[in-house]
Each structure stands twice: as C-alpha cells, then as structure tokens.
Write an enzyme that holds these catalytic residues in place. Structure first.
Site, short mmCIF file in Angstrom:
data_model
loop_
_atom_site.label_atom_id
_atom_site.label_comp_id
_atom_site.label_asym_id
_atom_site.label_seq_id
_atom_site.Cartn_x
_atom_site.Cartn_y
_atom_site.Cartn_z
N GLY A 42 0.83 -1.20 0.00
CA GLY A 42 0.00 0.00 0.00
C GLY A 42 0.86 1.24 0.00
N GLY A 47 1.81 3.98 4.02
CA GLY A 47 2.73 3.16 3.23
C GLY A 47 3.70 3.99 2.42
N ARG A 347 -18.26 12.81 15.06
CA ARG A 347 -18.96 12.20 13.95
C ARG A 347 -20.00 11.17 14.38
NH1 ARG A 347 -13.76 11.54 9.91
NH2 ARG A 347 -13.68 13.74 9.42
N HIS A 418 -17.42 5.25 6.43
CA HIS A 418 -16.34 6.11 6.00
C HIS A 418 -14.96 5.57 6.40
CE1 HIS A 418 -14.08 9.63 5.13
NE2 HIS A 418 -13.83 9.91 6.38
N LEU A 458 -5.37 11.43 8.73
CA LEU A 458 -4.18 11.86 8.01
C LEU A 458 -3.01 11.93 8.98
CD1 LEU A 458 -5.68 14.66 5.73
CD2 LEU A 458 -5.38 12.24 5.25
#
Lengths: 655, 223, 250
Positions: A42, A47, A347, A418, A458
C-alpha cells in the site's frame, strides 16, 4: 491480558515514553541497511511515507499498490485537514490537549501511550510536509492557517482547501518517487498482495515463525509472483467496503490484512466503524459508491430537519422544499441537543442524531433518509463570497452530483460508512502478533479507539509512516543483520502460491450464474442494516447466519469470466469479496460480544435515557483481539486491557 | 556544447526556434510592408522602383536577406519536424472526434504553414527572382529596373489577386495565434500583460496582412 | 433513459481494437456515467461475455484513475469534472455515446479503455520533489510564504495526474501535467534549491516518454478536470530557459 498479547508499552512517564524509548531502541548500522529488504503493502499516507523513509535510511524497499500509480491511494480523498498540536493560533492547544481530545473522542477505547506519541509527532508532520512543498492554506502574513474540526474546542487543523489528503499524499508520493529514482525503492504498481509468507526464523529460534515475504499478483498479466523480505509492513487501508456502499474507493479491500489474520495476526475491534455524518444521500439501486462532503462544512453549515411532521412529509412527497419552511419551524437538532458543541459534535454523535430524526419520520428526501445542511445563515453572516472562498470546491462538487445549487438550497446529507477504527492488532512498535509483520495507518487498530475525530486519520497515517515505524522497525531488524537474503524457493512459498492458484482456478472454472457484485451488494445490505449505525443482539445473531449463507451461495453461484493470465478486474473483485464475506461475520461477532455502546459502536440495548451511548468500563475497557481458528470455526477472543493512568474515564459529553 | 544541442532539440527548445524565427519573420513583414507602401505613392512607380533599387548590392542588405531566408528555412523545417513528431505521439486517432474547445487558428497552424510556404515560393519566383537574380526587367524613366510595371501587370489577373488575398488571410490567422504563442513559449505569461500581448497580436494580424492584401485589390480595381 | 454505446474494445496492448455497439436501457438520469458502465458490465457478465475493462477507483473526482474519452472529450462533455463525476442527466434520452481510451503513444492501451500511465510517474521520479529526508525539517512557520504564491502553488498542485491533458491535446503533449509540478515547486521557496535540475530533468524525461510538443492550443487546460491554467506551461518554459542558460549541467 492474554498471554499471546504483549503491547510492549515502554515503562515511564507518559510524556517521556516515546523519546526515552526512541533513544534506547536497537539500531541497524547504515552499511547493513542496504542488505535488509522491507516489503510495504500500500502506498497511501502510511505506506508511501514509510517506504520513502525506509529508502532514505538506506533499506532495500519493495512497495506494492493495486492502483496504476502510488499517487492514487485513497488517502487522496481526505478533504478536510490534518490535526497538529502546534498552537499557532494561540488558543491554548498543546500535545496533552490533542492527546486528551483524541482519547475522549475515541470514547476511552484507545491506548494512552500510542495516542500520546501520535500527539507528539503531529508537530513534526506539519514541518515535514511544508518542507516537501505541500501547499497548506496560509494567511495574508504568509503564516499557516488553521480551522476547527468536530469534537474539539481549538483550531488545530491544517488544510489545503478541501483537498488536504490529496496534497499530503502527493507529498508522500513525491518523497517516494525520489527514492524510486534513487533506486532504494522498487515500485510494483497494479500488484495486489495475495498472501503473507511465514518461515522459521533461522537466526533467532525464539521468534518462531516470522513474516518473510508475500505472494503478489500482477493485475495486468495475472502472474503470481514471490517476493521475500526481512519484514513486511501492511499499509493497506481500511475495510469499509465490506458495506458495499461506502465512501472508500472502489478498489479498497481487506485482502492483505485478512490474509495476515488467517496466518495468525489478530484482528482487533473489527466492529468499530465510523459512519460519517455528512455524505450525499443515496439516490437509487444503481449506486456503486457514496460521496463524502467534508466535515469542515459543519463549521459554518447548520444542520436541521422540519419541526413539524407534516412539513417533513410534504418535503418527502415533493410538495414543499426547504425554502418553504420558516426558521421558526426548523429543528436545529444538534444545536438543541448539544448546545456546547452544536454542529461540531463528533462524527458518531452527529450520525446517530441524524438517524434518530430520520427514523422518527423527519427525513427530507424521497427515501426519508436525509437531513439539511444549510449555509443560508453563513451567507447572511459573512457573505456569499467568503463562503465560496472557504468551501467553493465542495459546493461545486455537490452541485455536480446532486444537481442543486447549495448557495440557494440547503444541502441534503446523510451518514455513510467512511472509516474503520478497528484493524490488525499491533503492539507499541506497530508489530502484529506475527513477528516481522507490521501494520500502519488505517490498517491497524491502535490510535482512534471506538471513534476517530475529524482530521486525525491523516495525522495517524503520516505519524506511523514518517515518524514511528522507521524507528521501531529497526529494533526488530537489528536482529536480522546476519540473516542474509531470503530465498523464495522454499516450501512455504510453494504452498502459499499453490493455495492462491487453486483459488483463482476455482473462480474461473466455477459454473455459476451471478456476478461478484450481486453477492457483495447482499453482504453490504446486511452489514448496513444489522452492523451499521445501530446494532442489537437479535439482528447481529441473525446477520451471522445470513452472512454464512451468502458465503455458501457465493462459492456455489459466483460467475467470473475471463482468464487468469490477463487483466481481469472481475477476478480481482472475486478474490476481494471472498475475504469481505469472512470479515463481515467477524465484525458481527465482535459487535455481538461488545455488550456496551461506545463511539461508533452503538448497541441499542445499551443507551442512556437521552439516547446517548452507554459505556461499560468495568467489563469492556479492553481491546478485543480475535485469533483465526478456521473459516467455519469461532475465532478465539483475546483481551488487551486498557489502562488509563493519565486521564479519567468519563461519560463523554458534548452538551 | 551538447547542452546547446539538447536544449534546441528538446520539445521546448524546438518551440523556442519556432518562436524566435516566427517573431523575426513577423518583424520582417512590417519592414516589407513599409517598402511596399511606396506602390501607393501615385507617382507611376518612381519611388517604389527607387526603393527596390536601394535593396540591391549593399552587403548590409545581403546579410539581412541571408538572415531572413534562414529564418524562413528554420521556421519551415522545424515546423515540419514538430508536425511529424507530434503526429507520432498519437498513432491512433480518435474515432469519436476531438472536440476540445480551442481557437481554430491554433489547431491548423501546420496546414496554414503549408499554404503560406507555397505562397512564399510563388512570391519569390515572381518578384525576388526576376528583380534580383534574373535581373531582366525593363527600365523606368530614371533608368532603373521597373519592378513597378511588373507588379501592376501581375495584379491585373483576378486569379492572382485572389491567391494573394487568400494567402494574406492565411498569414493573418497564422500570425494571430503565432504572435501570442511565441510569448507563451518564452514563458512570458502574466495576468496583466498577456491580454495586451494578445490584443497587439490580433491587431497586427489584421492590420499588416490587411494592408498587404489591400495593394493587389487596389491595383485590380483601379486599373 | 436509453442509450446506444459505441465502446472501444481491445484485448491487449498488441491487439488491434475496434468499436463495439451496445444498446442499454432503463438508466436512471441520477446514475453516474460509471454506474451505467457497471450496469452494462453486470449484464455482460451474466450473459457470459467479458465485461468492459476501465480504470476507476475513488469515484469522487480526486484519485485521477478514471480515464474515458467520451464523445470527443476527455471525461465527457461537462467542464471541470472527471468521468466518475459525470451523470447521465448530462445526456439526452436516446443519445449515441462514443467511448474510447486516452490515445497517446506514451499511454499504451492495456485493455479496452485501460491505458498505462506510468510515464507520468517517471516524469515525477525525474525531479518532481523537494529532496528533504524525513526528520530534517525546520518549524513549518519559519518559512512564511506570500498567500498569493501559496494559492498559486496549490492551484498547480491540484493536478490529479489523470492524463486528460494528454488525451485532449492534438499533439498528445504532457506539458500541462509536467508544468503543474514544476510550477508548484517553482513558486515555493522550498523548491528553489533544486529548481534548475528539476525542470531540466523533468522535461528531458517527458520528451523521452514520447509525448508531443506544445503548440499552445489550450485544449489541455480547457479539458482539465481541475482547471489547471496554461500559465503553468509558460512558467515551466521560463524555468527551462533560465535553467538551460545558467545551469552548469553541460
């Protein structure tokens, strides 16, 4: 704690653990590094960053991605931003506060030591990315700008319009490209990992069977390839596509981590799924994928449904539109229920609140499964131009897909699958229960607990890739400097190759009548209904039986056209869906085992009177790590107790 | 000097050759036009023939001619080379057409170039060769070669005038794209100045070829 | 809605391909273009025929994988979107739709509508980066960057590497793609150290891959799903000329 699980968390004060550990970790001499091979599966944030960093350090790296280029990994789709405890806004942010927010956001189901490390290195990530030329948003003075995200009360999110994931990924991709050019990384694109190969450790018998390579399939030629290495790093992303409809890319799959699971790597908390509150509602059966609208929209958009049922029904029947409902008849239910955080609740909370309103009959589209996200008030407050400069590209994207102008009509949104917080179990070094096999990014389970805060994925991917695994892998590889290169003509490789070839031949010769998607859709339906936003014992028990049946049908009835030695996307899909069909069952089992509600895992039996998630810290403050015992056998549960020395476990409140 | 060769044979380098020679030729057109305006002096060709006469013999003029000819030559040869390699970059063409939104001139620079080259050769044979190499023209009142008479004679033929006018239109379109394109190739693209460059290019592409085309039309209709 | 699809079928890189016509019925106007192809493919599979191979992944217009040339336009007739964002409401009922792969000698066809775009990766590998090792960076706010430069760099950096520019260009030129990366890094202080070598190497690689030259038609930018400006090509030309005249790379 189970005897098979050792989280290897270093001793000492939380604040010093990582720096202390880093300075004590065993090293590999620079001259030895080039004789050590690492495979990275990946090329997303985790990765790509790991492969590039390994290359810079001097290791011989082989990187694999199933897409046509490492630049296409699905990290690219992240829109909103990346958190870092920089305190550039002078609003009282700190490493501890980011750590605390993340633990709390994860509903006290993540590991303190890992999360603190994540918060520490978050600052280095921003520095690294800016040095690479990532064009983050800036203020007029030339300094970096920040915005706010759900579940926190500071502005710590760095962003590049609505394309932060893209810019960060292209940064990692450029670093990776530099190493490919330098010859330290060999890139295998359009290759899918089919299995991980374990061998007895020749230098250290204590380690037993260790990961020594992978079987990969060249998706263009269909060739089955053997690749050996001293360590294998999985960075293959999440498994949200088990739901068929999700915001994941079409190709995102669980195969790499599932094969690792079947070879002995434990799967942790697989039921922790994040349902993102702001996605475009589904429009019909033809739909193949759901589209996310950045959470950043909740900074300025207000979420509402009609107060009166008759208004909702009129809207559902197309007799009224949002514009016909006066402000007084609008129910801003997030602001009503959660006055402190309002539209910026985490969320899981926002998603469940939307489902609650829609289940009660207040949905605002034909399917009754949508709520409004309204920018009318933001436009009144700061003008259409300011709104455009902040969200222009998102509005444009919405208009292209929904064919409605969000400057005039409120957006219609609904939650969708998600992100998966669960994943391959790893210790503090990001090593799985198979020595030499590591897991990073969304692929592992470690940092987000039961719910991930916005702009943290992220952060975690890059933290793992740039700043954690390059150090921790050295500790493992320092014992491998005498191993020499690993042969691929061993019985273990023979066996793994044989198994995968048999599976391929089975698919291509099976005389079925249904396409792979037919089964995938059926599985997805069950998962969404029974293992989605709300779960209960009866539904989950039934789902396990239903999934077993679909799996049996799949192996009888699936039809895969084409040949093995050519570009054959249907075959690729069949191989992936076969694994999803096993994973789905494990997710339901995990959800059934967890008799509490926490974060993204909401069991209807366990809720407060106000309908909030009700945790059971006494019995469930543990990581559920599952050991494979055969496809048709029950997996074995191992528990890693979660110990909170630095934060007090509290009922999460955003009111 | 391999860097020099590398630069000029790179894709950008070859465009640079097109841009430099193109702008040179654009400049030459203006000089040429100013001389030609003497045709309209109304003095029976006296000043035009004087002008033509002054273009003979001087070494400065000779050098200028060599430069202009090489300009044409490089522009044409490099242009042909680019067309060939650009064609090679897309060996299979689209079955469903290519409908990208672009200005028409930019897409047909090659064909326009062919029209202009043919005209260029015709023009050389008819005037340049007669006046400067064959040197077989009659003499005018001042006893110098009467190029004016040749011009007047040629512009009596409607077919000849038509070829002229059509070629000038081709040059106009070629220039309209070529002028601003040259600046783009040099890397001179700016929010403030590019619109000005485009305006000048278009104005030039209308006025200069227009004036060139006016001359044969004038002689044809006032004969 | 009903459509007649004329789709390019090609077994492999060495085979010659041809258009095959497929009628398709009862498509919702809300369905996306790729969902329509999904439906067609499912029908083909269940009839025992080979489905149409096409590249796609994120289906939200950002990964750059989808690559269909539809009715004479890369990514279809609408502006500023990728194929995966195109919806059938952009067509009329009964329309005939021609679908082809990107056509460029540097993008050989792998199968049907799938092409090999690794040439783009090699262009980036030739210099599309800042050579900073992990861990070497100074504090991010130590380098203030004028907002206009940062914004312009961002606009150039939004390139998704899909190859529509090459597909649209009559010369199959990759100048817009290459210049977007050159521009992004040329606009930022971080990119200055290697600016000369970067543009020289990237242009050399671009030429080596067999892309055509730029004739400033602007088709690339007009068809770019991210609206990347040809101002970037000018900037690359400028960088190239500057580098060639002043670098010590003889």
């Amino acid at each position: 704690m189970s005897s098979k699980l050792n989280s290897n968390i270093p001793k000492g004060d939380l604040r010093d653990k990582w720096s202390q550990y880093k300075s004590e970790i065993a090293l590999v001499n620079p001259a030895n590094k080039r004789h050590i091979d690492i495979i990275v599966i990946g090329t997303g944030l985790a990765g790509g960053a790991a492969a590039a960093s390994f290359g810079e350090m001097g290791y011989s790296v082989k990187a694999f991605c199933f897409q046509d280029s490492p630049r296409r990994a699905h990290s690219i789709a992240a829109q909103g931003g990346i958190n870092a405890a920089k305190n550039y806004q002078n609003d009282g942010d700190s490493v501890y506060r980011l750590f605390y927010d993340t633990i709390k956001g994860g509903d006290y189901r993540s590991r303190e030591a890992n999360v603190h490390r994540l918060a520490e290195v978050s600052r280095n990530i921003i520095d690294q990315c800016v040095a690479q030329g990532v064009p983050f948003a800036r203020e007029y003075g030339g300094y970096l700008d920040n915005r706010s995200f759900g579940g926190v009360q500071v502005k710590r999110t760095f962003y590049a319009k609505g394309q932060t994931g893209q810019q960060l990924l292209l940064g990692a991709y450029s670093a990776l490209s530099r190493q490919i050019n330098a010859g330290t990384v060999k890139m295998y694109h359009r290759h899918e990992m089919m299995d991980v190969v374990l061998m007895d450790d020749t230098t250290d018998a204590k380690r037993g069977k260790v990961a020594r390579g992978v079987i990969a399939r060249n998706l263009i030629t269909g060739e089955i390839e053997r690749h050996s290495a001293h360590a294998v790093v999985l960075a293959s992303g999440g498994y949200g596509n088990v739901f068929f409809l999700s915001t994941n890319a079409m190709g995102s799959n669980v195969t790499a981590s599932w094969k690792a699971y079947k070879k002995g790597a434990f799967m942790a908390n697989p039921c922790y799924t994040q349902i993102h509150p702001t996605c475009l509602p589904r429009s019909g059966d033809h739909q193949a994928k759901l589209t996310l609208m950045s959470e950043s929209l909740r900074n300025d958009g207000r979420v509402w449904v009609p107060k009166k049922k008759e208004d909702a029904i009129a809207i559902q029947q197309g007799k009224k539109t949002a514009l016909d409902i006066p402000d007084a008849d609008r129910d801003f239910y997030l602001e009503r229920r959660y006055p402190a955080f309002g539209n910026l609740v985490p969320r899981d909370v926002a998603s469940r609140a939307a489902k609650e309103r829609c289940d009660a009959g207040y949905g605002v589209n034909g399917t009754g499964e949508a709520v409004y996200l309204d920018f009318k008030y933001a436009i009144e407050r700061m003008g259409a131009k300011a709104v455009e400069s902040k969200y222009g590209n998102l509005f444009q994207m919405y208009e292209k897909i929904a064919a409605e102008d969000p400057y005039k009509m409120p957006m219609k949104i609904y939650p969708a699958v998600h992100y998966t917080m669960g994943g391959t179990w790893v210790d503090y070094n990001l090593m799985t229960t198979i020595p030499g096999l590591f897991a990073t990014g969304e692929c592992n389970f470690s940092d987000h607990g039961a719910n991930r805060l916005g702009a943290s994925a992220l952060m975690q991917g890059l933290a793992d890739g740039y700043f954690v695994i390059p150090y921790t892998i050295g500790g493992y590889l320092s014992k491998d400097i005498r191993t020499g290169s690993i042969p691929t003509d061993t019985p273990e490789f023979d066996e793994a190759e044989k198994t995968i070839k048999e599976r391929i031949n089975f698919f291509l010769s099976n005389k079925g009548s249904k396409s792979v998607d037919y089964f995938h859709r059926k599985l997805g339906n069950i998962m969404w209904e029974e293992c989605g936003m709300a779960r209960n014992e009866k539904g989950l028990t039934q789902a396990i039986e239903d999934i077993k049946k679909i799996r049996a049908d799949f192996w009888k009835e699936v039809l895969v056209p084409g040949k093995a030695d050519e570009y054959n996307p249907e075959l690729d899909k069949a191989l992936r869906v076969a694994d999803f069909l096993e994973l789905g069952e494990l997710m339901c089992r995990d959800a059934l085992n967890r008799n509490e509600s926490c974060g993204g895992h909401f069991r209807e039996e366990y809720q407060t009177e106000e309908g909030e998630a009700l945790r059971d810290d006494e019995n469930f403050a543990y990581v559920a790590a599952w050991e494979f015992k055969g496809v048709d056998n029950k997996p074995e549960l191992h528990k890693e107790e979660l110990v909170y020395d630095n934060v007090e476990m509290k009922q999460r409140s955003y009111k | 000097m391999s860097w020099f060769k590398d630069t000029l044979t790179s894709s950008i380098g070859r465009k640079l050759i097109m841009a430099i020679t193109g702008l040179g030729l654009i400049g030459f057109l203006l000089v040429h036009l100013i001389g030609n305006l003497a045709l309209l002096a109304g003095d029976g060709g006296i000043s035009f023939n004087e002008y033509a006469h002054s273009m003979k013999g001087s070494p400065v003029i000779l050098i200028g001619e060599v430069v202009i000819f090489s300009g044409f030559l490089f522009h044409i040869i490099d242009g042909i080379g680019l067309v060939i390699s650009n064609k090679k970059a897309r060996p299979v063409s689209y079955g469903g057409g290519a409908n990208a939104k672009t200005s028409t001139g930019s897409k047909i620079m090659g064909p326009l170039g062919i029209v202009i080259t043919v005209f260029f050769i015709l023009h050389l044979v008819d005037f340049f060769y007669r006046a400067k190499i064959a040197d077989d023209l009659g003499l005018d009142a001042n006893n110098i070669a009467d190029l004016y008479a040749l011009v007047v004679e040629k512009f009596q033929s409607p077919a000849y005038v038509a070829i002229y006018v059509v070629s000038m239109i081709a040059i106009g379109i070629h220039l309209n794209h070529g002028f601003q394109s040259a600046f783009q190739t040099f890397g001179l693209n700016h929010l403030k100045y590019t619109p000005i460059i485009k305006f000048i290019g278009t104005a030039y592409a209308v006025v200069v070829p227009g004036a060139f085309a006016f001359i044969p039309l004038f002689f044809y209709f006032t004969k | 809605m009903n459509f007649t699809l004329k789709i390019w079928r090609q077994k492999g890189a060495k085979d010659s391909g041809q258009f095959v016509t497929y009628p398709i019925k009862d498509i919702s106007s809300d369905s996306s273009f790729l969902e329509m192809i999904d439906i067609l493919n499912n029908q083909l599979v269940e009839k025992g025929e080979e489905p149409i191979a096409f590249d796609h992944d994120c289906r939200e217009g950002i990964c750059g994988m989808c690559s269909m040339y539809i009715n004479g336009h890369p990514h279809g007739p609408e502006n500023l979107i990728t194929t995966c964002q195109l919806h059938m409401r952009s067509f009329k009922d009964g329309d005939s739709i021609t679908i082809e792969p990107w056509r460029s000698s540097a993008f050989p066809v792998i199968k049907d509508l799938v092409v090999d775009r690794s040439a783009f990766d090699r262009i980036i590998q030739a210099g599309g980066y800042v050579s900073v090792n992990t861990g070497n960076a100074q504090d991010a706010n130590n380098i203030p960057i004028p907002k206009t430069d940062a914004d312009k760099a961002f606009d150039a950096a939004t390139c998704i590497g899909c190859g529509a520019c090459v597909a649209a260009c009559k010369n199959a030129s990759a100048m817009l793609f290459t210049s977007a990366k050159v521009s992004q890094l040329a606009l930022l202080p971080q990119g200055q150290v290697e600016a000369k070598a970067r543009v020289e190497n990237m242009v050399a690689q671009m030429d080596k891959e067999g892309f055509g030259a730029c004739t400033n038609t602007g088709a690339c930018s007009a068809e770019c799903p991210k609206g990347i400006s040809i101002e970037n090509i000018a900037r690359m030309n400028r960088e190239f000329i500057k580098a060639k005249l002043s670098s010590e790379n003889v």
